[in-house]
Design a protein around this motif. Sequence first.
Motif, PDB file in Angstrom:
ATOM      1  N   SER A 218      15.716  19.510 -12.492  1.00  0.00           N
ATOM      2  CA  SER A 218      14.621  20.416 -12.856  1.00  0.00           C
ATOM      3  C   SER A 218      14.868  20.961 -14.264  1.00  0.00           C
ATOM      4  CB  SER A 218      14.526  21.572 -11.861  1.00  0.00           C
ATOM      5  OG  SER A 218      14.237  21.102 -10.566  1.00  0.00           O
ATOM      6  N   ASN A 229      18.893  23.219  -8.819  1.00  0.00           N
ATOM      7  CA  ASN A 229      18.174  22.309  -7.919  1.00  0.00           C
ATOM      8  C   ASN A 229      17.943  20.960  -8.579  1.00  0.00           C
ATOM      9  OD1 ASN A 229      17.917  24.118  -5.761  1.00  0.00           O
ATOM     10  ND2 ASN A 229      16.137  25.078  -6.708  1.00  0.00           N
ATOM     11  N   TYR A 230      18.106  19.913  -7.784  1.00  0.00           N
ATOM     12  CA  TYR A 230      17.833  18.543  -8.219  1.00  0.00           C
ATOM     13  C   TYR A 230      17.008  17.865  -7.135  1.00  0.00           C
ATOM     14  CZ  TYR A 230      21.472  19.148 -11.766  1.00  0.00           C
ATOM     15  OH  TYR A 230      22.210  19.585 -12.816  1.00  0.00           O
ATOM     16  N   SER A 231      16.147  16.966  -7.566  1.00  0.00           N
ATOM     17  CA  SER A 231      15.396  16.183  -6.582  1.00  0.00           C
ATOM     18  C   SER A 231      16.150  14.898  -6.279  1.00  0.00           C
ATOM     19  CB  SER A 231      14.008  15.837  -7.127  1.00  0.00           C
ATOM     20  OG  SER A 231      14.102  14.933  -8.219  1.00  0.00           O
ATOM     21  N   ASN A 262       7.357  17.773  -1.675  1.00  0.00           N
ATOM     22  CA  ASN A 262       8.200  18.751  -2.367  1.00  0.00           C
ATOM     23  C   ASN A 262       7.750  18.878  -3.819  1.00  0.00           C
ATOM     24  OD1 ASN A 262      10.136  19.852  -0.608  1.00  0.00           O
ATOM     25  ND2 ASN A 262      11.306  17.946  -0.602  1.00  0.00           N
ATOM     26  N   SER A 263       7.962  20.031  -4.417  1.00  0.00           N
ATOM     27  CA  SER A 263       7.629  20.212  -5.829  1.00  0.00           C
ATOM     28  C   SER A 263       8.877  20.570  -6.605  1.00  0.00           C
ATOM     29  CB  SER A 263       6.574  21.296  -6.005  1.00  0.00           C
ATOM     30  OG  SER A 263       7.043  22.540  -5.531  1.00  0.00           O
ATOM     31  N   GLN A 264       8.920  20.106  -7.846  1.00  0.00           N
ATOM     32  CA  GLN A 264      10.056  20.338  -8.715  1.00  0.00           C
ATOM     33  C   GLN A 264       9.563  20.872 -10.047  1.00  0.00           C
ATOM     34  OE1 GLN A 264      12.121  16.811  -9.907  1.00  0.00           O
ATOM     35  NE2 GLN A 264      14.032  17.863 -10.318  1.00  0.00           N
ATOM     36  N   ASN A 265      10.227  21.908 -10.551  1.00  0.00           N
ATOM     37  CA  ASN A 265       9.834  22.498 -11.829  1.00  0.00           C
ATOM     38  C   ASN A 265      10.342  21.648 -12.983  1.00  0.00           C
ATOM     39  OD1 ASN A 265       8.622  24.734 -10.578  1.00  0.00           O
ATOM     40  ND2 ASN A 265      10.587  25.799 -10.440  1.00  0.00           N
ATOM     41  N   GLY A 405       5.555  20.725 -13.640  1.00  0.00           N
ATOM     42  CA  GLY A 405       6.454  20.199 -12.627  1.00  0.00           C
ATOM     43  C   GLY A 405       5.998  18.842 -12.141  1.00  0.00           C
ATOM     44  N   ILE A 412      15.469  18.310  -1.805  1.00  0.00           N
ATOM     45  CA  ILE A 412      15.984  19.118  -2.913  1.00  0.00           C
ATOM     46  C   ILE A 412      17.467  19.383  -2.662  1.00  0.00           C
ATOM     47  CG2 ILE A 412      15.820  21.317  -4.117  1.00  0.00           C
ATOM     48  CD1 ILE A 412      12.880  21.430  -3.255  1.00  0.00           C
TER      49      ILE A 412
END
Length: 601
Positions: A218, A229-231, A262-265, A405, A412
């Motif tokens: 992210s 956090n990492y996807s 899921n969402s990631q910034n 994002g 996550i």
Amino acid sequence: MMRSLFSGVAGLKTHQTKMDVIGNNIANVNTTAFKSSSIVFSELMSQTTQRASGANATTGTGGTNARQIGLGVKSGAINVNITGQGSSQSTGNPFDIMITGDNFFVVNNGTENFFTRDGSFYVDGAGNLAMTSTGYNVMGWQVDDETGDIKQDTVAALRIMSAVNMTYPPEATTQAVMDGIIDKNDKDVTSKNGKVVNLNFFDALGYAYTAKFVFRKSDSPEDSGGVNNYSLELDRILDSTGKVVYSASEEGAANIFGTAGNSQNIAGKLTIDTKNYSWDTTNTKQLKDKDGNIIADLATIVDGSGNMLDRDAETTLTTGTPPEPLTVQNQLDAIAKAYGYEGSTDDFLNLLYTPVSQDAAGADVVHPQITVEQMLLNLANGTNTTTNPDQAHFPTDVTSFETSGRRFDGTIVAFDGKTGKFAGIQGQETVTTAVMNLSALGGNFSNITVDLSGLGMYDNKGTSTAAATSGDEEGLGMGRRLGDMIGVSIQQDGRIYASYDNGMTRLLGQIATAAFANASGLQKSGDNLYSATLNSGEFDGIGVNVTANGGYMSTGQLEMSNVDLSAEFTEMITTQRGFQANSRIITVSDTLLEELTNLKR
């Protein structure tokens, strides 16, 4: 004189017997596991000419001893040095086995058990372990199908090369471990394509596959709790030929790993390649290349209800002539390429855009995030602030706009920002595993539980070492392909193991041994074999583990004969002299008889 003649004859015969024993020992000096014999002489019998008498108290005379004349010698016993350990001879043949200790191998001719120290074995045409000299089957204990361990029951032939034993069955992978370092400065991790981690696994039939996972960082990794956090996404699965059997980007593909949506910034900016592409100024729904050809027309990708058509559906442009027929997928690919996402259409469409509009007072109103795919769909349907200020679903200028994002299907992975240690997944510190729901694909797959707790986030000079291996920390659940037997080994306790080219081993059986209370009482049966007698003790049909009495087996070696040549030659000399002396008794006795007959002329 006749007595001395017969004594001499008895001496000759007995010494000849001793010479026969010595000759047999020397003849077998190189016979495998031969046990030397020795003879013991005993006095034949004695002729008593006068018995012993006791003392006479009346007359005052003493007693007299018996007068006895010996009549020769006989063989008292022939003993076998059966417990004498022979020296070892190295052969390099894994089926040559030497017993150290007092036990015996058990072999069978089909009807009767025999016992031997000769461990020269081979595998016959039926796959049985057998003696090379006689072909008799080597006896042992079988493997219990339920426990997988040796069942010490009545001995049976050891068929180690059966069709079942020649291969090891395949097994589907059910466990995996992902560990190593994720470096937040790794250019792969920070790129839009992410850091690829491969996991090799097997299905239930032993076919090999490769799952390709992707780590992405992210842009704002640290949240209020100091967590990075990492996807982690499952991109696709390939078979051993490189054919794609699952692709997360394929239209209608089910999510089989982690959580959907899921969402990631990731803050960024989408800017069109203005040198080669442009949106039509009069019809902002059409994208043109540098030659003016329409390569995408948003109005054609929706149906009458405003929903996006199937990606394989062919479309007809409202104006202009494309160079070739276009599908919805063709048009979406063209748009993604124009924004620099060639080959990553789904990544492009899953980017998040935060719509902003103004209220009546002119203040900004921030709307919920939507994907670029939804933004394009809204653009195709014409939904924007011109009709409703609360519906700012695409930017004013679609040639260049900010993204906030991306949306993804996966999990996550969190790391503690202070220690770099793994801090759980999906926001739950105690959750350490994610599941690949491969059963959703059908076929012979099994679900795979991936343990992520071995990951850490540390400075590694910009290089991430994250890797995935099948099996848990103890190697369980790793799966395997079909294995062919590549070797057989025999342990010191007689256990026979097969090794296979898929890395597995299997217990095939155990060589049993026999122990006797009086091993010297065994009877020789030829061919290095012995049979049990009443004086040796009976064989119970089960046998004993060779290590129970402190013995063991050595492979690649044979026990040599325990004949001591120096001792045999010494015995040969004394035997020769004894024979010679007895012959002189006969000669002298004959001379005396001759003198007797010469009394009368």
